[in-house]
Enzyme design. Structure first.
Site, PDB file in Angstrom:
ATOM      1  N   ASN A 119       0.857  -1.185   0.000  1.00  0.00           N
ATOM      2  CA  ASN A 119       0.000   0.000   0.000  1.00  0.00           C
ATOM      3  C   ASN A 119       0.896   1.239   0.000  1.00  0.00           C
ATOM      4  O   ASN A 119       1.500   1.556   1.021  1.00  0.00           O
ATOM      5  CB  ASN A 119      -0.904  -0.038   1.236  1.00  0.00           C
ATOM      6  CG  ASN A 119      -1.767   1.211   1.361  1.00  0.00           C
ATOM      7  OD1 ASN A 119      -1.787   2.055   0.471  1.00  0.00           O
ATOM      8  ND2 ASN A 119      -2.476   1.323   2.470  1.00  0.00           N
TER       9      ASN A 119
ATOM     10  N   HIS B   9      -9.529   1.457   4.866  1.00  0.00           N
ATOM     11  CA  HIS B   9      -8.261   1.589   5.591  1.00  0.00           C
ATOM     12  C   HIS B   9      -8.465   2.488   6.809  1.00  0.00           C
ATOM     13  O   HIS B   9      -9.232   3.458   6.756  1.00  0.00           O
ATOM     14  CB  HIS B   9      -7.184   2.167   4.670  1.00  0.00           C
ATOM     15  CG  HIS B   9      -5.818   2.043   5.254  1.00  0.00           C
ATOM     16  ND1 HIS B   9      -5.334   2.918   6.195  1.00  0.00           N
ATOM     17  CD2 HIS B   9      -4.847   1.108   5.068  1.00  0.00           C
ATOM     18  CE1 HIS B   9      -4.114   2.540   6.552  1.00  0.00           C
ATOM     19  NE2 HIS B   9      -3.790   1.450   5.887  1.00  0.00           N
TER      20      HIS B   9
ATOM     21  N   GLU C 231      -6.767   4.760   8.006  1.00  0.00           N
ATOM     22  CA  GLU C 231      -6.488   6.195   7.782  1.00  0.00           C
ATOM     23  C   GLU C 231      -7.723   6.895   7.227  1.00  0.00           C
ATOM     24  O   GLU C 231      -8.035   8.027   7.601  1.00  0.00           O
ATOM     25  CB  GLU C 231      -5.274   6.334   6.837  1.00  0.00           C
ATOM     26  CG  GLU C 231      -3.984   6.018   7.583  1.00  0.00           C
ATOM     27  CD  GLU C 231      -2.858   5.451   6.735  1.00  0.00           C
ATOM     28  OE1 GLU C 231      -2.951   5.483   5.494  1.00  0.00           O
ATOM     29  OE2 GLU C 231      -1.879   4.967   7.332  1.00  0.00           O
TER      30      GLU C 231
ATOM     31  N   GLU D 117      -5.332  -4.555  10.647  1.00  0.00           N
ATOM     32  CA  GLU D 117      -4.245  -3.591  10.819  1.00  0.00           C
ATOM     33  C   GLU D 117      -4.419  -2.832  12.139  1.00  0.00           C
ATOM     34  O   GLU D 117      -5.197  -1.873  12.199  1.00  0.00           O
ATOM     35  CB  GLU D 117      -4.248  -2.587   9.666  1.00  0.00           C
ATOM     36  CG  GLU D 117      -4.046  -3.209   8.305  1.00  0.00           C
ATOM     37  CD  GLU D 117      -3.498  -2.212   7.291  1.00  0.00           C
ATOM     38  OE1 GLU D 117      -2.572  -2.578   6.581  1.00  0.00           O
ATOM     39  OE2 GLU D 117      -3.992  -1.072   7.223  1.00  0.00           O
TER      40      GLU D 117
ATOM     41  N   GLY E 211       2.849   2.369  10.637  1.00  0.00           N
ATOM     42  CA  GLY E 211       3.840   3.424  10.461  1.00  0.00           C
ATOM     43  C   GLY E 211       4.632   3.746  11.712  1.00  0.00           C
ATOM     44  O   GLY E 211       5.330   4.754  11.765  1.00  0.00           O
TER      45      GLY E 211
ATOM     46  N   SER F 198       3.691  -2.102  10.177  1.00  0.00           N
ATOM     47  CA  SER F 198       5.148  -2.181  10.366  1.00  0.00           C
ATOM     48  C   SER F 198       5.754  -3.518   9.944  1.00  0.00           C
ATOM     49  O   SER F 198       6.716  -3.991  10.549  1.00  0.00           O
ATOM     50  CB  SER F 198       5.512  -1.846  11.817  1.00  0.00           C
ATOM     51  OG  SER F 198       5.159  -0.501  12.107  1.00  0.00           O
TER      52      SER F 198
HETATM   53  O1  LIG Z   1      -1.248   0.822   6.790  1.00  0.00           O
HETATM   54  C1  LIG Z   1      -0.510  -0.074   6.413  1.00  0.00           C
HETATM   55  C2  LIG Z   1      -0.789  -0.837   5.187  1.00  0.00           C
HETATM   56  O2  LIG Z   1      -2.067  -0.579   4.713  1.00  0.00           O
HETATM   57  C3  LIG Z   1       0.721  -0.401   7.160  1.00  0.00           C
HETATM   58  O3  LIG Z   1       1.610   0.641   7.060  1.00  0.00           O
HETATM   59  P1  LIG Z   1       3.137   0.442   7.577  1.00  0.00           P
HETATM   60  O4  LIG Z   1       3.638  -0.837   6.958  1.00  0.00           O
HETATM   61  O5  LIG Z   1       3.857   1.653   7.077  1.00  0.00           O
HETATM   62  O6  LIG Z   1       3.081   0.342   9.066  1.00  0.00           O
END
Ligand SMILES: O=C(CO)COP(=O)(O)O
Length: 241
Positions: A10, A96, A98, A157, A163, A203
């Site tokens: 992603n 997602h 976010e 997730e 992140g 991560s």
């Molecule tokens: O949100 C993510 C994938 O959709 C995970 O992000 P990271 O791998 O940067 O932690």
């Protein structure tokens, strides 16, 4: 039925055309297990979808990061599932965390989006929340609205792991994935529970992916940051051979 391992990258809202081309070149030159063993999907921002699709090796596939909840029309700034079909983009990420957190996407809205995309023939990586209190109401509208689970991958997730460099331990991931599979068994049916891929995101990188992948209910990853680093971009595909 064995569940084929699934690795998604992603890319979120990152990259220039030049950077995107470099990642694609790295992916194209890699020796990876066959498509029969691992399904690899990369998800660039909308504006790069056609560029990536035109350059990417044919055994890897492309996903959009979102699409509109219904048929397209007067919805400025959105793109529709029909457009993805028209462009030959087979996958889309929906729900997602976010988007849930920053754009207030609700469980119902996400459930409707998943159902609509699937109804149009777009395969969905459906992201669901972190705690049991979030996972159940997040999964219920999807379970109620989706009739064809063949084209759905569930992505777990945990927000604290996205992140942050703080990855879930293999045991933590396994516990939640196992719980989710039980939930599918109880709320959809045993076939769907046995066949649906449940992937982990948060991560993931080359150093931690093998241990996670070894868990019986971890069927793949959705990788953010590491999927953008040329040095890492293959590390979570190759070691799975
Ligand atoms: O949100 C993510 C994938 O959709 C995970 O992000 P990271 O791998 O940067 O932690």
């Amino acid at each position: 039925m064995a569940r084929k391992f699934f690795v998604g990258g992603n890319w979120k809202c990152n990259g220039t055309a030049e950077e995107v081309k470099k990642i694609v070149t790295t992916l194209n030159e890699a020796e990876v297990p066959s498509e029969d063993v691992v399904e690899v999907v990369v998800s660039p921002p909308f504006v790069f979808l056609t560029l990536v699709k035109s350059l990417l090796r044919s055994d890897f596939h492309v996903a959009a990061q979102n699409c509109w909840v219904r048929k397209g029309g007067a919805f400025t700034g959105e793109i529709s599932a029909e457009m993805l079909v028209n462009l030959g983009i087979p996958w889309v990420i929906i729900g997602h965390s976010e988007r849930r957190a920053l754009l207030n996407e609700s469980n119902e809205f996400v459930g409707d989006k998943v159902a609509y995309a699937v109804s149009q023939g777009v395969k969905v990586i459906a992201c669901i929340g972190e705690t049991l209190e979030q996972r159940e109401p997040g999964s219920t509208p999807i379970a109620e609205k989706v009739t064809n689970w063949e084209n759905v991958v569930l992505a777990y997730e945990p927000v604290w792991a996205i992140g942050t460099g703080k990855v879930a331990t293999p045991a933590q991931a396994q516990e939640v994935h196992c719980e989710l599979r039980k939930w599918l068994n109880d709320n959809v049916n045993s076939e769907v529970a046995a066949s649906t891929r449940i992937i982990y995101g948060g991560s993931v990188n080359g150093a931690n992916c093998n241990e996670l992948a070894a868990q019986p209910d971890v069927d793949g990853f959705l990788v953010g940051g590491a999927s953008l680093k040329i040095s890492d971009v293959l590390s979570f595909i190759v070691p799975l051979v």
